[in-house]
Design a protein around this motif. Structure first.
Motif, mmCIF file in Angstrom:
data_model
loop_
_atom_site.group_PDB
_atom_site.id
_atom_site.type_symbol
_atom_site.label_atom_id
_atom_site.label_comp_id
_atom_site.label_asym_id
_atom_site.label_seq_id
_atom_site.Cartn_x
_atom_site.Cartn_y
_atom_site.Cartn_z
ATOM 1 N N LYS A 99 49.385 48.486 46.453
ATOM 2 C CA LYS A 99 49.883 48.496 45.077
ATOM 3 C C LYS A 99 48.777 48.908 44.108
ATOM 4 C CE LYS A 99 48.914 43.622 44.382
ATOM 5 N NZ LYS A 99 49.425 42.309 44.106
ATOM 6 N N ASN A 100 47.529 48.737 44.520
ATOM 7 C CA ASN A 100 46.386 49.128 43.691
ATOM 8 C C ASN A 100 45.905 50.523 44.103
ATOM 9 O OD1 ASN A 100 46.088 46.686 42.210
ATOM 10 N ND2 ASN A 100 45.194 45.745 44.025
ATOM 11 N N LYS A 101 46.182 51.501 43.294
ATOM 12 C CA LYS A 101 45.729 52.860 43.596
ATOM 13 C C LYS A 101 44.380 53.150 42.937
ATOM 14 C CE LYS A 101 49.308 53.921 45.982
ATOM 15 N NZ LYS A 101 49.230 53.785 47.390
ATOM 16 N N THR A 102 44.080 52.474 41.878
ATOM 17 C CA THR A 102 42.796 52.626 41.189
ATOM 18 C C THR A 102 42.344 51.238 40.765
ATOM 19 O OG1 THR A 102 43.863 52.906 39.054
ATOM 20 C CG2 THR A 102 43.376 54.921 40.298
ATOM 21 N N ILE A 103 41.072 51.147 40.417
ATOM 22 C CA ILE A 103 40.582 49.866 39.902
ATOM 23 C C ILE A 103 41.267 49.623 38.560
ATOM 24 C CG2 ILE A 103 38.586 48.678 38.929
ATOM 25 C CD1 ILE A 103 36.877 49.838 41.068
ATOM 26 N N ASN A 104 41.838 48.459 38.405
ATOM 27 C CA ASN A 104 42.472 48.112 37.146
ATOM 28 C C ASN A 104 42.133 46.673 36.795
ATOM 29 O OD1 ASN A 104 44.336 46.377 38.503
ATOM 30 N ND2 ASN A 104 45.602 48.144 38.992
ATOM 31 N N SER A 105 42.527 46.269 35.635
ATOM 32 C CA SER A 105 42.163 44.936 35.172
ATOM 33 C C SER A 105 42.738 43.833 36.057
ATOM 34 C CB SER A 105 42.580 44.735 33.723
ATOM 35 O OG SER A 105 43.965 44.931 33.591
ATOM 36 N N ASN A 106 43.946 44.036 36.590
ATOM 37 C CA ASN A 106 44.525 43.016 37.472
ATOM 38 C C ASN A 106 43.699 42.853 38.743
ATOM 39 O OD1 ASN A 106 46.637 42.549 35.715
ATOM 40 N ND2 ASN A 106 48.020 43.948 36.759
ATOM 41 N N PHE A 107 43.310 43.970 39.311
ATOM 42 C CA PHE A 107 42.495 43.917 40.519
ATOM 43 C C PHE A 107 41.158 43.234 40.224
ATOM 44 C CE2 PHE A 107 39.084 45.832 43.062
ATOM 45 C CZ PHE A 107 39.440 45.324 44.304
ATOM 46 N N LEU A 108 40.509 43.630 39.132
ATOM 47 C CA LEU A 108 39.224 43.026 38.774
ATOM 48 C C LEU A 108 39.362 41.529 38.527
ATOM 49 C CD1 LEU A 108 37.723 45.764 36.460
ATOM 50 C CD2 LEU A 108 37.069 45.203 38.802
ATOM 51 N N TYR A 109 40.399 41.155 37.831
ATOM 52 C CA TYR A 109 40.637 39.732 37.576
ATOM 53 C C TYR A 109 40.819 38.986 38.896
ATOM 54 C CZ TYR A 109 42.749 35.404 36.034
ATOM 55 O OH TYR A 109 43.017 34.077 35.840
ATOM 56 N N GLU A 110 41.593 39.558 39.782
ATOM 57 C CA GLU A 110 41.876 38.909 41.064
ATOM 58 C C GLU A 110 40.599 38.743 41.889
ATOM 59 O OE1 GLU A 110 44.535 39.857 45.012
ATOM 60 O OE2 GLU A 110 45.170 40.713 43.100
ATOM 61 N N ILE A 111 39.825 39.790 41.978
ATOM 62 C CA ILE A 111 38.633 39.733 42.838
ATOM 63 C C ILE A 111 37.551 38.830 42.224
ATOM 64 C CG2 ILE A 111 37.444 41.815 42.017
ATOM 65 C CD1 ILE A 111 37.622 41.634 45.565
ATOM 66 N N PHE A 112 37.385 38.898 40.906
ATOM 67 C CA PHE A 112 36.361 38.077 40.267
ATOM 68 C C PHE A 112 36.814 36.629 40.072
ATOM 69 C CE2 PHE A 112 34.380 42.120 39.444
ATOM 70 C CZ PHE A 112 33.042 41.817 39.539
ATOM 71 N N SER A 113 38.035 36.313 40.405
ATOM 72 C CA SER A 113 38.512 34.931 40.365
ATOM 73 C C SER A 113 38.030 34.136 41.570
ATOM 74 C CB SER A 113 40.038 34.895 40.351
ATOM 75 O OG SER A 113 40.531 35.469 39.191
ATOM 76 N N SER A 114 37.573 34.835 42.565
ATOM 77 C CA SER A 114 37.115 34.187 43.794
ATOM 78 C C SER A 114 35.688 33.680 43.623
ATOM 79 C CB SER A 114 37.177 35.183 44.954
ATOM 80 O OG SER A 114 36.415 34.720 46.032
ATOM 81 N N PHE A 115 35.517 32.372 43.800
ATOM 82 C CA PHE A 115 34.183 31.784 43.700
ATOM 83 C C PHE A 115 33.239 32.391 44.731
ATOM 84 C CE2 PHE A 115 31.085 28.604 45.107
ATOM 85 C CZ PHE A 115 30.403 28.405 43.916
#
Length: 84
Positions: free
Chosen positions: A21-37
């Protein structure tokens, strides 16, 4: 992340796959990945190592450039400085 679910794991490890569903880096992807401790912890460690490497790399480049400038000045070849 559910590591037992292969599809979910692959989506996190390889977020830009053809069927993702992620074809490019987007804010949702960044939020999701950076939410991980765990990710943040690893990323901070990486940044420290990266910064140390860049500082060392710059130090080496500066030393080489200064040496080149000194050689050009000794040879009275100021235009040679441009060839670095």
């Amino acid at each position: 992340i559910d590591t037992t679910n292969e599809e979910e794991l692959l989506n996190h490890l390889l977020p830009f796959r053809r069927n993702s569903k992620n074809k490019t880096i987007n804010s949702n992807f960044l939020y999701e990945i950076f939410s991980s401790f765990e990710f943040l912890k690893d990323y901070k460690e990486y940044l420290v190592i990266f910064e140390d490497e860049m500082v060392m790399d710059n130090k080496i480049k500066i030393e080489k450039f200064v040496f080149h400038i000194e050689k050009c000045i000794e040879a009275k070849n100021v235009k040679g400085i441009q060839k670095f």
